[in-house]
Design an enzyme around this catalytic site. Sequence first.
Site, mmCIF file in Angstrom:
data_model
loop_
_atom_site.group_PDB
_atom_site.id
_atom_site.type_symbol
_atom_site.label_atom_id
_atom_site.label_comp_id
_atom_site.label_asym_id
_atom_site.label_seq_id
_atom_site.Cartn_x
_atom_site.Cartn_y
_atom_site.Cartn_z
ATOM 1 N N THR A 514 82.791 28.740 12.815
ATOM 2 C CA THR A 514 83.134 27.595 12.847
ATOM 3 C C THR A 514 84.098 27.328 13.821
ATOM 4 O OG1 THR A 514 82.741 27.418 10.520
ATOM 5 C CG2 THR A 514 83.580 25.403 11.516
ATOM 6 N N HIS A 515 83.470 27.759 15.176
ATOM 7 C CA HIS A 515 84.470 27.521 16.321
ATOM 8 C C HIS A 515 83.756 26.754 17.540
ATOM 9 C CE1 HIS A 515 86.417 32.007 14.934
ATOM 10 N NE2 HIS A 515 86.386 31.154 14.229
ATOM 11 N N ASN A 516 83.353 25.620 17.160
ATOM 12 C CA ASN A 516 82.785 24.816 18.093
ATOM 13 C C ASN A 516 84.026 24.293 18.698
ATOM 14 O OD1 ASN A 516 81.610 24.197 15.084
ATOM 15 N ND2 ASN A 516 79.883 24.168 16.433
#
Lengths: 589, 305
Positions: A514-516
């Site tokens: 979840t590293h957008n």
Amino acid sequence: MVQELEPVDVVTVGAGWTGGIVAKELAQNDYQVVSLERGGERETEDFFTVHDELGYALRYKLMQDLSKETITFRNNVDEPALPMRRYGAFLPGSGEGGAGVHWNGQTWRFLPYDFEIESRTIDEYGEEKIPENMQLQDWGISYEELEPYYDTFEYTAGIAGAAGNIEGEIQDDGNPYEGPRSRDYPLPPMVDSPVLELFKETADDMGYEPFQAPSANLTEQYTNPDGVQQGQCQYCGYCERFGCEWGAKASPITTVLPAAQETGNFELRTHSDVVELLYDEDEEQVEGVRYVDRRTDEVYEQPADVVALTAYVLNNVRLLLLSDIGEPYDPETGEGTVGKNYCYQNFQASATGFFDDEEWNLYMGAGALGASFDDLNGDNFDHSDLDFLHGGNVALNQTGDRPIANNPIPEDTPAWGSEFKEQSLEYYHSSVTVSAQGAVLPFRENYLDLDPNYTDQYGQPLLRMTFDWREQDRNLVEHIGPQLEELMQEMGADQVDASTSLDGSFDITPYQSTHNTGGAVMGADPEESVVNNYLQCWDASNLFIPGASAFAHNSGYNPTGTVGALAFRAAEGIQEYLDEPEMLADPSS
Amino acid sequence: MPDGDTPDGDEPRFDFTRDVSRRRLMRTGGGLAVFGIAAPAQGSFNAEDFDVARLQEMDEVEVEEQGLEYFTIRQARVVHDMTARIYPSDDNGPGAPEAGVVYFIDGQMNSAWGRGERWYMQGPFAGKDPTDPFEEDAEEPADIDESPRVPWAETNPSETQGWQYALTPNEAYDQGIHAVEEYVQAEYDADSFTGLEDEQQDEVIEALEEGEVETFEDSDIDPDGFFLLVRQNTLEGMFSDPMYGGNREMVGWRLKGFPGTPGALGSYREMIEEDEYVELEEGDYRKLADDVESLGIDGENDEPA
């Protein structure tokens, strides 16, 4: 009918790390702050029965409800984008504390190189090193300028780690490649486990510089500068996708939000879904926000002197686009800024080892229990003869192998049946993975805009993500992957299954991270960025947009440390703005 | 400059740990070992109370109509047999038939997940013509077409775009089971998947995995998509907390040597550093219901928002 509420000094859109930090800092300085959070309330006690892998990790109890809002996705502009109908590659959170409740706690600072990546690359390798469609750009702030805010975030959260560089002095136990820090971490690093020791000994023998990774899983009981005490991590192995029943994983609900509440100047309104920022284009000001109370469907307008857009990355960008703030990015011309430089994380380089004569207690662990090295990250190695830039932090993490998700099998084992069962039982306690957390650099064709076909629960367009891997990403994996394979062999694995190439397109199905990042990036030039180095919007001087949406590219680390630092920076900017309303940084180009 | 860089050692104003421990004292009647403070390993969890069947003595569950929430008995028997091939009972111990995976999946079908309540299920769907959801604004002049027209019926989703079936999970099972039964009737001398020999059932599952089951042509899901769903749910039913209806008597955890919730061993903080691999004993396994009972918080934990 829309009900207009009494004005407040500051309203934040969301109550995660960035909203919580802004709220706390401003409320402590006697400003009236309201945070609008679309999810519900959360507290540590909610997590007494959290050890439920199915409910939390696979049914996503803490994540946003996709039936109400999701994104659409395609690999390139020639495809129709289709909705992310169920969860896969990444997991935006919802509710008080946001994704800061269900994170693992791996808390890094980006490298000094990251903030000046374009100018340093040109200085070191010449302009021709940057591919034509790579939109590399400096962040408009240096590491040295951001250092005090990193420090504040680490002491607020209670980060555990070993410093590698204190005021220029390299320290024995830490990361020698990190930028100089003004002082040590507030807490000592996490404990070693046998498998981490094996990783570190092997890496050290091979000439790498391994160290214990920095962690927001607290190693001791800790009282932070706001007087909030958190608990001590018990290594129970339920961090990622879970909340912590011990209050031992730093999160907004255990740090900044209670500190904001204590001031009496802060109000958290849950189930409050912000649908638009009220933008006056002529004045270049936002007047406040419009939101829906999800329980009653009543619509409210909350006027404020300052709006802090502190939702998740994707929703920050979407709300800007829905509110007609700034110029939407156009990949054909490369003009416009909102939605530009969307980046992600490249975890493709990895090596899994299967050990026939070892057994470890791998179900024990913590979200940020890991050992790593930075020799292959940033510009810590010479790229002169390489066909990519940047790199990735290499790590072995022991986050707790829960049984549904962990069925390790060597390559060529069937995915079901007796052989699958035998192998997955055999290696459940005897298989570990090292991986590189590859940086992802911005490309002209990777961007965010509004979808023309699909809408959310209110009929507003969904955000559309257009993203694919580039040669840069493939070459990075081909360089680092074989080194991880060799490392795992040296660790003594009887079989090593390595991922040494990145084939095909980005796939939204398997979980990756979840590293957008990106889409509302920071910089010194309004032609190239959405916000200045106080996270203040060039097109609305009373709008501040901290968060990973401001990342001009994504580095080879987890993003939260930098997100926290930027939020403290934004909070300072908001105070300065309220004191004297003006642009806080002059544009330069 | 941001302030707050001088942590003081004064009395904390908020104390989450103290709050937790106070509640523990109030509610557990001294069962401190739950969180491992008073007695780190094994704790007060009484192995003599551990009344599960020995692994090798576990029986296959009976698949009976009255125990089902969603499936028909015929559907349930097909699912039961499929899970038995995916995670079989064999020399390595009990499998899906003993763990009651079919009852887990049946319960999931009738849950918010099975109904796809938190999935985005609005059209249009690739491969299907939409029922014109975007032309409701009829007053708009016909020559203004802001969005590019997508030929939905001719559009194939890319494999990278994830689940694009116009089906919730329970609908996918309904159609998938139906297609499997049709396939069996066409290819074998049998009325149902449940009437096949083990090896024949394996052939069918292999064909599903390979995406080569023609009878799925009339359904909205692909054979390999259905296979992946059943495989995933089988593993979930083997290893999720028993409160969900599978993993009976914690059989999956005992097979794997996974202790369940850490309550059984208390804190792992002291143990994680040790070189020795911990061989779990029968009394070390612990499910959520045990935590709930010892904490005295039965029914308090609502679904998080």
